[in-house]
Write a protein that holds these residues in place. Structure first.
Motif, PDB file in Angstrom:
ATOM      1  N   GLY A   8      -9.071   3.461  -8.807  1.00 35.31           N
ATOM      2  CA  GLY A   8      -8.212   4.625  -8.652  1.00 35.31           C
ATOM      3  C   GLY A   8      -8.742   5.688  -7.728  1.00 35.31           C
ATOM      4  O   GLY A   8      -8.178   5.967  -6.668  1.00 35.31           O
ATOM      5  N   THR A   9      -9.871   6.298  -8.095  1.00 31.81           N
ATOM      6  CA  THR A   9     -10.399   7.445  -7.355  1.00 31.81           C
ATOM      7  C   THR A   9     -10.715   7.105  -5.912  1.00 31.81           C
ATOM      8  O   THR A   9     -10.497   7.912  -5.007  1.00 31.81           O
ATOM      9  CB  THR A   9     -11.663   7.990  -8.060  1.00 31.81           C
ATOM     10  N   MET A  10     -11.217   5.894  -5.667  1.00 38.33           N
ATOM     11  CA  MET A  10     -11.557   5.495  -4.302  1.00 38.33           C
ATOM     12  C   MET A  10     -10.333   5.586  -3.388  1.00 38.33           C
ATOM     13  O   MET A  10     -10.422   6.021  -2.248  1.00 38.33           O
ATOM     14  CB  MET A  10     -12.107   4.071  -4.306  1.00 38.33           C
ATOM     15  N   ILE A  11      -9.160   5.187  -3.909  1.00 38.76           N
ATOM     16  CA  ILE A  11      -7.934   5.226  -3.111  1.00 38.76           C
ATOM     17  C   ILE A  11      -7.554   6.674  -2.788  1.00 38.76           C
ATOM     18  O   ILE A  11      -7.060   6.976  -1.706  1.00 38.76           O
ATOM     19  CB  ILE A  11      -6.789   4.503  -3.854  1.00 38.76           C
ATOM     20  N   GLU A  12      -7.812   7.578  -3.732  1.00 32.82           N
ATOM     21  CA  GLU A  12      -7.469   8.989  -3.533  1.00 32.82           C
ATOM     22  C   GLU A  12      -8.410   9.677  -2.552  1.00 32.82           C
ATOM     23  O   GLU A  12      -7.998  10.535  -1.782  1.00 32.82           O
ATOM     24  CB  GLU A  12      -7.553   9.749  -4.867  1.00 32.82           C
ATOM     25  N   LYS A  13      -9.708   9.289  -2.572  1.00 37.78           N
ATOM     26  CA  LYS A  13     -10.712  10.116  -1.898  1.00 37.78           C
ATOM     27  C   LYS A  13     -11.426   9.466  -0.729  1.00 37.78           C
ATOM     28  O   LYS A  13     -12.121  10.137   0.015  1.00 37.78           O
ATOM     29  CB  LYS A  13     -11.750  10.575  -2.929  1.00 37.78           C
ATOM     30  N   ASP A  14     -11.290   8.161  -0.562  1.00 38.86           N
ATOM     31  CA  ASP A  14     -12.013   7.481   0.512  1.00 38.86           C
ATOM     32  C   ASP A  14     -11.074   7.240   1.689  1.00 38.86           C
ATOM     33  O   ASP A  14     -10.057   6.558   1.559  1.00 38.86           O
ATOM     34  CB  ASP A  14     -12.569   6.136  -0.003  1.00 38.86           C
ATOM     35  N   GLY A  15     -11.425   7.798   2.844  1.00 37.76           N
ATOM     36  CA  GLY A  15     -10.581   7.651   4.035  1.00 37.76           C
ATOM     37  C   GLY A  15     -10.466   6.208   4.508  1.00 37.76           C
ATOM     38  O   GLY A  15      -9.522   5.852   5.210  1.00 37.76           O
ATOM     39  N   ASN A  16     -11.433   5.387   4.133  1.00 41.42           N
ATOM     40  CA  ASN A  16     -11.466   3.980   4.547  1.00 41.42           C
ATOM     41  C   ASN A  16     -11.067   3.059   3.395  1.00 41.42           C
ATOM     42  O   ASN A  16     -11.508   1.916   3.317  1.00 41.42           O
ATOM     43  CB  ASN A  16     -12.889   3.646   5.033  1.00 41.42           C
ATOM     44  N   TRP A  17     -10.218   3.560   2.492  1.00 42.23           N
ATOM     45  CA  TRP A  17      -9.955   2.842   1.235  1.00 42.23           C
ATOM     46  C   TRP A  17      -9.273   1.492   1.434  1.00 42.23           C
ATOM     47  O   TRP A  17      -9.518   0.562   0.663  1.00 42.23           O
ATOM     48  CB  TRP A  17      -9.145   3.717   0.276  1.00 42.23           C
ATOM     49  N   GLN A  18      -8.440   1.364   2.469  1.00 44.47           N
ATOM     50  CA  GLN A  18      -7.709   0.101   2.639  1.00 44.47           C
ATOM     51  C   GLN A  18      -8.649  -1.071   2.923  1.00 44.47           C
ATOM     52  O   GLN A  18      -8.531  -2.140   2.318  1.00 44.47           O
ATOM     53  CB  GLN A  18      -6.672   0.237   3.757  1.00 44.47           C
ATOM     54  N   GLN A  19      -9.582  -0.841   3.834  1.00 49.51           N
ATOM     55  CA  GLN A  19     -10.549  -1.889   4.156  1.00 49.51           C
ATOM     56  C   GLN A  19     -11.426  -2.203   2.950  1.00 49.51           C
ATOM     57  O   GLN A  19     -11.708  -3.362   2.636  1.00 49.51           O
ATOM     58  CB  GLN A  19     -11.411  -1.453   5.342  1.00 49.51           C
ATOM     59  N   LYS A  20     -11.836  -1.140   2.243  1.00 53.87           N
ATOM     60  CA  LYS A  20     -12.691  -1.325   1.056  1.00 53.87           C
ATOM     61  C   LYS A  20     -11.955  -2.087  -0.040  1.00 53.87           C
ATOM     62  O   LYS A  20     -12.514  -2.977  -0.673  1.00 53.87           O
ATOM     63  CB  LYS A  20     -13.153   0.035   0.520  1.00 53.87           C
ATOM     64  N   LEU A  21     -10.697  -1.718  -0.281  1.00 49.81           N
ATOM     65  CA  LEU A  21      -9.925  -2.375  -1.333  1.00 49.81           C
ATOM     66  C   LEU A  21      -9.727  -3.853  -1.000  1.00 49.81           C
ATOM     67  O   LEU A  21      -9.847  -4.714  -1.879  1.00 49.81           O
ATOM     68  CB  LEU A  21      -8.574  -1.686  -1.529  1.00 49.81           C
ATOM     69  N   SER A  22      -9.450  -4.147   0.249  1.00 49.03           N
ATOM     70  CA  SER A  22      -9.292  -5.534   0.677  1.00 49.03           C
ATOM     71  C   SER A  22     -10.563  -6.335   0.394  1.00 49.03           C
ATOM     72  O   SER A  22     -10.512  -7.453  -0.137  1.00 49.03           O
ATOM     73  CB  SER A  22      -8.963  -5.574   2.176  1.00 49.03           C
ATOM     74  N   SER A  23     -11.721  -5.750   0.719  1.00 49.54           N
ATOM     75  CA  SER A  23     -13.010  -6.411   0.468  1.00 49.54           C
ATOM     76  C   SER A  23     -13.260  -6.577  -1.026  1.00 49.54           C
ATOM     77  O   SER A  23     -13.780  -7.600  -1.480  1.00 49.54           O
ATOM     78  CB  SER A  23     -14.154  -5.608   1.089  1.00 49.54           C
ATOM     79  N   MET A  24     -12.884  -5.568  -1.817  1.00 50.84           N
ATOM     80  CA  MET A  24     -13.085  -5.619  -3.261  1.00 50.84           C
ATOM     81  C   MET A  24     -12.236  -6.722  -3.892  1.00 50.84           C
ATOM     82  O   MET A  24     -12.706  -7.474  -4.742  1.00 50.84           O
ATOM     83  CB  MET A  24     -12.753  -4.257  -3.889  1.00 50.84           C
ATOM     84  N   ILE A  25     -10.987  -6.831  -3.446  1.00 50.50           N
ATOM     85  CA  ILE A  25     -10.100  -7.867  -3.994  1.00 50.50           C
ATOM     86  C   ILE A  25     -10.646  -9.250  -3.653  1.00 50.50           C
ATOM     87  O   ILE A  25     -10.683 -10.147  -4.496  1.00 50.50           O
ATOM     88  CB  ILE A  25      -8.653  -7.673  -3.490  1.00 50.50           C
ATOM     89  N   SER A  26     -11.125  -9.422  -2.415  1.00 48.59           N
ATOM     90  CA  SER A  26     -11.715 -10.712  -2.013  1.00 48.59           C
ATOM     91  C   SER A  26     -12.948 -11.041  -2.846  1.00 48.59           C
ATOM     92  O   SER A  26     -13.107 -12.171  -3.320  1.00 48.59           O
ATOM     93  CB  SER A  26     -12.117 -10.677  -0.529  1.00 48.59           C
ATOM     94  N   SER A  27     -13.813 -10.032  -3.055  1.00 47.76           N
ATOM     95  CA  SER A  27     -15.076 -10.271  -3.772  1.00 47.76           C
ATOM     96  C   SER A  27     -14.831 -10.574  -5.241  1.00 47.76           C
ATOM     97  O   SER A  27     -15.487 -11.436  -5.819  1.00 47.76           O
ATOM     98  CB  SER A  27     -16.018  -9.069  -3.623  1.00 47.76           C
TER      99      SER A  27
END
Length: 250
Positions: free
Chosen positions: A225-244
């Motif tokens: 949740g919070t990462m999406i609200e506060k991290d400017g690079n959240w899309q790339q990070k979320l994609s990596s998190m889902i893959s991992s």
């Protein structure tokens, strides 16, 4: 209570991917919830959670849910902080009892007050034990929880087994929004060893490495949740998190 469409869908997603991601959109903090929901769907999210620990404006919540529903095909699931967190167009709701609260209101009181609205709007209830780990977050404070210490996994096991024996098919281990520390993998593994239902873990999970460790430990669903609200690079990070997280349980 019979298993509904959303619950069956989530079970199928877990079976297919091992561990799935449910991004949490806070109805109070998200200025463009529909756009965010569309992006997380494209990145591989299995459903969208909509909530907030202190939401009081039901009209605003209803608009956010409605906008998201018009933008995505994946289920929209309510994650209520109180009785005001019920909205008509949602597909389902984490109908949760905060088992380690010191206030009966958060164990059964709010649930009784909200139940009629859930029935009236035909929102699918997902019977969930909400267990707060650690302290100092909004969820801990508002819910008056006796937070389970991070180094006491057996206490989490006790609550999870109690939830199972009371018929709750979901357990949500929650470190809290923006938590400094996430639920330890050791605690997740201990609960997974004993609890037979769907295991959700959230709070403070901000990196692919964290997501991978929680998935490997046995989480079925990871909430971000919070990462999406506060991290400017959240899309790339979320994609990596889902893959991992998917690779960790494959």
């Amino acid at each position: 209570m019979t298993v509904g469409k959303v619950e069956q869908y989530l079970a199928n997603e877990v079976k297919r991917h091992g561990t799935v991601c449910l991004p949490l959109i806070d109805s109070e903090n998200s200025t463009d919830a529909a756009s965010i929901a569309k992006k997380v769907e494209e990145l591989g999210a299995s459903a969208v959670l909509v909530g907030g620990s202190s939401a009081t404006d039901q009209f605003e919540l209803a608009k956010v849910v409605s906008d998201i529903k018009d933008s995505v095909k994946i289920p929209v699931i309510l994650f209520p902080g109180n009785v005001t967190g019920v909205s008509p167009r949602a597909d389902a709701i984490l109908f949760s009892s905060l088992l380690n609260s010191e206030d009966p209101y958060f164990i059964t009181g709010a649930q009784a007050l909200g139940a009629i609205a859930v029935k009236k709007h035909r929102i699918e209830p997902l019977p969930t034990a909400y267990i707060i780990v650690g302290e100092g977050t909004a969820a801990w404070f508002v819910g008056r929880a006796r937070g389970i210490p991070f180094h006491k996994p057996n206490l989490a096991v006790m609550y999870s087994l109690a939830a199972q024996y009371m018929g709750m098919r979901f357990v949500y281990l929650e470190a809290g929004s923006g938590a400094a520390q996430n639920v330890p993998a050791e605690m997740v593994a201990a609960v997974r060893k004993h609890y037979d239902g769907t295991l959700i873990v959230g709070g403070g999970i901000k990196t692919p490495e964290m997501a991978s460790a929680i998935a490997k430990a046995g989480a079925d669903i990871i909430v971000v949740g919070t990462m999406i609200e506060k991290d400017g690079n959240w899309q790339q990070k979320l994609s990596s998190m889902i893959s991992s997280m998917r690779q960790s349980r494959s």
